[in-house]
Write an enzyme that holds these catalytic residues in place. Sequence first.
Site, PDB file in Angstrom:
ATOM      1  N   MET A  98       0.814  -1.222   0.000  1.00  0.00           N
ATOM      2  CA  MET A  98       0.000   0.000   0.000  1.00  0.00           C
ATOM      3  C   MET A  98       0.840   1.261   0.000  1.00  0.00           C
ATOM      4  O   MET A  98       0.511   2.231  -0.695  1.00  0.00           O
ATOM      5  CB  MET A  98      -0.944   0.002   1.208  1.00  0.00           C
ATOM      6  CG  MET A  98      -2.041  -1.031   1.113  1.00  0.00           C
ATOM      7  SD  MET A  98      -3.037  -0.900  -0.394  1.00  0.00           S
ATOM      8  CE  MET A  98      -3.970   0.593  -0.089  1.00  0.00           C
ATOM      9  N   ASP A 129      10.897   3.586   4.929  1.00  0.00           N
ATOM     10  CA  ASP A 129      10.793   2.186   5.362  1.00  0.00           C
ATOM     11  C   ASP A 129      12.047   1.849   6.155  1.00  0.00           C
ATOM     12  O   ASP A 129      12.909   2.730   6.358  1.00  0.00           O
ATOM     13  CB  ASP A 129      10.567   1.228   4.167  1.00  0.00           C
ATOM     14  CG  ASP A 129       9.793  -0.033   4.589  1.00  0.00           C
ATOM     15  OD1 ASP A 129      10.274  -0.772   5.468  1.00  0.00           O
ATOM     16  OD2 ASP A 129       8.697  -0.269   4.041  1.00  0.00           O
ATOM     17  N   GLU A 187       0.132  -4.358   9.630  1.00  0.00           N
ATOM     18  CA  GLU A 187      -1.065  -4.264  10.501  1.00  0.00           C
ATOM     19  C   GLU A 187      -0.832  -4.967  11.849  1.00  0.00           C
ATOM     20  O   GLU A 187      -1.487  -5.959  12.178  1.00  0.00           O
ATOM     21  CB  GLU A 187      -2.278  -4.855   9.763  1.00  0.00           C
ATOM     22  CG  GLU A 187      -3.615  -4.707  10.471  1.00  0.00           C
ATOM     23  CD  GLU A 187      -4.257  -3.330  10.338  1.00  0.00           C
ATOM     24  OE1 GLU A 187      -3.669  -2.453   9.683  1.00  0.00           O
ATOM     25  OE2 GLU A 187      -5.334  -3.148  10.898  1.00  0.00           O
ATOM     26  N   LYS A 205       2.225  -0.181  15.010  1.00  0.00           N
ATOM     27  CA  LYS A 205       1.590   1.092  14.632  1.00  0.00           C
ATOM     28  C   LYS A 205       1.694   2.089  15.785  1.00  0.00           C
ATOM     29  O   LYS A 205       1.968   3.275  15.564  1.00  0.00           O
ATOM     30  CB  LYS A 205       0.117   0.879  14.259  1.00  0.00           C
ATOM     31  CG  LYS A 205      -0.060   0.062  12.992  1.00  0.00           C
ATOM     32  CD  LYS A 205      -1.119   0.660  12.097  1.00  0.00           C
ATOM     33  CE  LYS A 205      -1.492  -0.255  10.960  1.00  0.00           C
ATOM     34  NZ  LYS A 205      -0.932   0.129   9.673  1.00  0.00           N
ATOM     35  N   SER A 228      -6.252  -1.262   8.334  1.00  0.00           N
ATOM     36  CA  SER A 228      -7.415  -2.001   7.838  1.00  0.00           C
ATOM     37  C   SER A 228      -8.481  -2.118   8.906  1.00  0.00           C
ATOM     38  O   SER A 228      -9.662  -2.230   8.594  1.00  0.00           O
ATOM     39  CB  SER A 228      -7.002  -3.409   7.414  1.00  0.00           C
ATOM     40  OG  SER A 228      -6.198  -3.351   6.272  1.00  0.00           O
ATOM     41  N   HIS A 241      -8.881   4.684   4.727  1.00  0.00           N
ATOM     42  CA  HIS A 241      -8.676   3.310   4.272  1.00  0.00           C
ATOM     43  C   HIS A 241      -8.696   3.332   2.746  1.00  0.00           C
ATOM     44  O   HIS A 241      -9.759   3.322   2.134  1.00  0.00           O
ATOM     45  CB  HIS A 241      -9.769   2.416   4.877  1.00  0.00           C
ATOM     46  CG  HIS A 241      -9.680   0.998   4.463  1.00  0.00           C
ATOM     47  ND1 HIS A 241     -10.766   0.212   4.200  1.00  0.00           N
ATOM     48  CD2 HIS A 241      -8.600   0.201   4.242  1.00  0.00           C
ATOM     49  CE1 HIS A 241     -10.368  -0.991   3.854  1.00  0.00           C
ATOM     50  NE2 HIS A 241      -9.066  -1.024   3.859  1.00  0.00           N
ATOM     51  N   ASN A 274      -7.100  -1.113  -2.605  1.00  0.00           N
ATOM     52  CA  ASN A 274      -5.935  -1.658  -3.308  1.00  0.00           C
ATOM     53  C   ASN A 274      -6.331  -2.029  -4.739  1.00  0.00           C
ATOM     54  O   ASN A 274      -7.212  -2.867  -4.910  1.00  0.00           O
ATOM     55  CB  ASN A 274      -5.448  -2.887  -2.530  1.00  0.00           C
ATOM     56  CG  ASN A 274      -4.240  -3.548  -3.148  1.00  0.00           C
ATOM     57  OD1 ASN A 274      -3.666  -3.054  -4.122  1.00  0.00           O
ATOM     58  ND2 ASN A 274      -3.859  -4.682  -2.581  1.00  0.00           N
ATOM     59  N   ASN A 334     -13.893  -3.567   6.134  1.00  0.00           N
ATOM     60  CA  ASN A 334     -13.210  -4.774   6.621  1.00  0.00           C
ATOM     61  C   ASN A 334     -13.980  -5.530   7.685  1.00  0.00           C
ATOM     62  O   ASN A 334     -13.731  -6.717   7.906  1.00  0.00           O
ATOM     63  CB  ASN A 334     -11.795  -4.438   7.083  1.00  0.00           C
ATOM     64  CG  ASN A 334     -10.858  -4.432   5.891  1.00  0.00           C
ATOM     65  OD1 ASN A 334     -10.987  -5.279   5.001  1.00  0.00           O
ATOM     66  ND2 ASN A 334      -9.944  -3.481   5.840  1.00  0.00           N
TER      67      ASN A 334
HETATM   68  N1  LIG Z   1      -2.843  -4.871   1.278  1.00  0.00           N
HETATM   69  C1  LIG Z   1      -4.010  -4.269   1.138  1.00  0.00           C
HETATM   70  O1  LIG Z   1      -4.792  -4.576   0.218  1.00  0.00           O
HETATM   71  C2  LIG Z   1      -4.429  -3.181   2.088  1.00  0.00           C
HETATM   72  C3  LIG Z   1      -5.519  -2.365   1.761  1.00  0.00           C
HETATM   73  C4  LIG Z   1      -5.887  -1.317   2.613  1.00  0.00           C
HETATM   74  C5  LIG Z   1      -5.171  -1.116   3.792  1.00  0.00           C
HETATM   75  N2  LIG Z   1      -4.114  -1.934   4.094  1.00  0.00           N
HETATM   76  C6  LIG Z   1      -3.361  -1.630   5.324  1.00  0.00           C
HETATM   77  O2  LIG Z   1      -2.196  -0.894   4.922  1.00  0.00           O
HETATM   78  C7  LIG Z   1      -1.116  -1.152   5.836  1.00  0.00           C
HETATM   79  C8  LIG Z   1       0.079  -1.701   5.057  1.00  0.00           C
HETATM   80  O3  LIG Z   1      -0.315  -2.923   4.453  1.00  0.00           O
HETATM   81  P1  LIG Z   1       0.523  -3.566   3.257  1.00  0.00           P
HETATM   82  O4  LIG Z   1      -0.343  -4.579   2.644  1.00  0.00           O
HETATM   83  O5  LIG Z   1       1.137  -2.483   2.435  1.00  0.00           O
HETATM   84  O6  LIG Z   1       1.675  -4.309   4.100  1.00  0.00           O
HETATM   85  P2  LIG Z   1       3.114  -4.769   3.605  1.00  0.00           P
HETATM   86  O7  LIG Z   1       3.502  -5.885   4.499  1.00  0.00           O
HETATM   87  O8  LIG Z   1       3.134  -4.976   2.136  1.00  0.00           O
HETATM   88  O9  LIG Z   1       4.037  -3.476   3.907  1.00  0.00           O
HETATM   89  C9  LIG Z   1       4.283  -3.005   5.192  1.00  0.00           C
HETATM   90  C10 LIG Z   1       5.591  -2.231   5.156  1.00  0.00           C
HETATM   91  O10 LIG Z   1       5.798  -1.592   6.431  1.00  0.00           O
HETATM   92  C11 LIG Z   1       7.183  -1.576   6.635  1.00  0.00           C
HETATM   93  N3  LIG Z   1       7.508  -1.280   8.028  1.00  0.00           N
HETATM   94  C12 LIG Z   1       7.471  -2.118   9.088  1.00  0.00           C
HETATM   95  N4  LIG Z   1       7.888  -1.454  10.186  1.00  0.00           N
HETATM   96  C13 LIG Z   1       8.173  -0.186   9.809  1.00  0.00           C
HETATM   97  C14 LIG Z   1       8.661   0.956  10.485  1.00  0.00           C
HETATM   98  N5  LIG Z   1       8.942   0.930  11.795  1.00  0.00           N
HETATM   99  N6  LIG Z   1       8.870   2.125   9.785  1.00  0.00           N
HETATM  100  C15 LIG Z   1       8.614   2.158   8.452  1.00  0.00           C
HETATM  101  N7  LIG Z   1       8.160   1.090   7.752  1.00  0.00           N
HETATM  102  C16 LIG Z   1       7.951  -0.065   8.427  1.00  0.00           C
HETATM  103  C17 LIG Z   1       7.613  -2.976   6.193  1.00  0.00           C
HETATM  104  O11 LIG Z   1       9.029  -3.056   5.999  1.00  0.00           O
HETATM  105  C18 LIG Z   1       6.820  -3.129   4.910  1.00  0.00           C
HETATM  106  O12 LIG Z   1       7.543  -2.670   3.777  1.00  0.00           O
HETATM  107  C19 LIG Z   1      -1.676  -2.132   6.863  1.00  0.00           C
HETATM  108  O13 LIG Z   1      -2.168  -1.418   7.959  1.00  0.00           O
HETATM  109  C20 LIG Z   1      -2.817  -2.810   6.101  1.00  0.00           C
HETATM  110  O14 LIG Z   1      -3.754  -3.379   6.959  1.00  0.00           O
HETATM  111  C21 LIG Z   1      -3.720  -2.951   3.267  1.00  0.00           C
END
Ligand SMILES: NC(=O)c1ccc[n+]([C@@H]2O[C@H](COP(=O)([O-])OP(=O)(O)OC[C@H]3O[C@@H](n4cnc5c(N)ncnc54)[C@H](O)[C@@H]3O)[C@@H](O)[C@H]2O)c1
Length: 281
Positions: free
Chosen positions: A13, A32, A87, A92, A114, A135, A138, A185
Amino acid sequence: MNHRIGVLGAGVMGAAIATLAIGHGVPVVLVDVDEDTLAKARKEVRQQLKLARLMGKLPRTGEAELVTTTDYADLADVTSVIEAVTEKPELKAKVLAEVSGVVRPGTVIVSNTSAIPVDEMADSVARPEDLCAIHFMNPPYLIRAVEVIRGPRTGDETMSRVTDLLAALDRDGVVVGDGPGFVINRILQRSINEAARIVEEGRATPEAVDAAFEGCLGHRTGPLATADLIGLDNVVDSLRVLHDRTGDRGYEPCDLLVAKVAAGDFGRKTGRGFYEHGGAL
Ligand SMILES: NC(=O)c1ccc[n+]([C@@H]2O[C@H](COP(=O)([O-])OP(=O)(O)OC[C@H]3O[C@@H](n4cnc5c(N)ncnc54)[C@H](O)[C@@H]3O)[C@@H](O)[C@H]2O)c1
């Protein structure tokens, strides 16, 4: 207002939100934990920009600057921050506390969570009135609608700045109240869990479950293909957030989902989930 946004987390995301923003001429500082993840994200942003432009979903020219960094201090002068880290509620909480100590008062802090209630996350930031959740769907550069979640402590000024930010990103916000999983969600994650349970019980294949939702109900994508797109690791994390906060067994991740995550089969991002995707992203 001239926006410059910080995006925390360069995964599925975070990278795609960065694409949406720079594609609309809004500069981004993408953060990141390591350089490898940031290098992969820069590559993904280039590919996503190309795809979204080909599809007519982003302006064809005029993208803004993308800065990538592992240093939170580089967020000091952004106008808003969008948090998109894994998540995990404890993570967080830590990340939000850190970022709220770096940005200026009045900088909007948005979580792309989420399922974690805004008011729970508000305990981690210095100024709860500056926090809300958006939110994004994707992929955010293709889907215009977003859920906007106003927590009980979110300020009017924050809501007004979020409206302005969404206008700059050409997204349509649907404002909903706070609570585990918000609207989408609370329903979607439970459907995915139930669909996976049906496969686990041997009652239908993933293809049959999705064909039923797509053909009979007219859904564009069935629940298990959607789960592969989201990332099964994220689905399990979101279900755990929902289960822990509601006590509702319908959200307890089923064995098949847990087993797939334990095997590293996260869906599109690793090349295999309920379906084969021909290699990792
Ligand atoms: N995947 C989806 O379809 C979707 C849709 C809407 C919302 N979300 C939400 O978006 C958020 C991210 O989900 P995602 O699917 O991109 O996850 P992901 O696992 O693909 O990416 C998460 C990223 O966070 C990074 N990270 C971890 N700790 C960190 C820190 N201390 N500082 C900076 N970066 C850090 C990780 O290295 C990773 O690159 C979550 O809260 C998820 O629930 C996901």
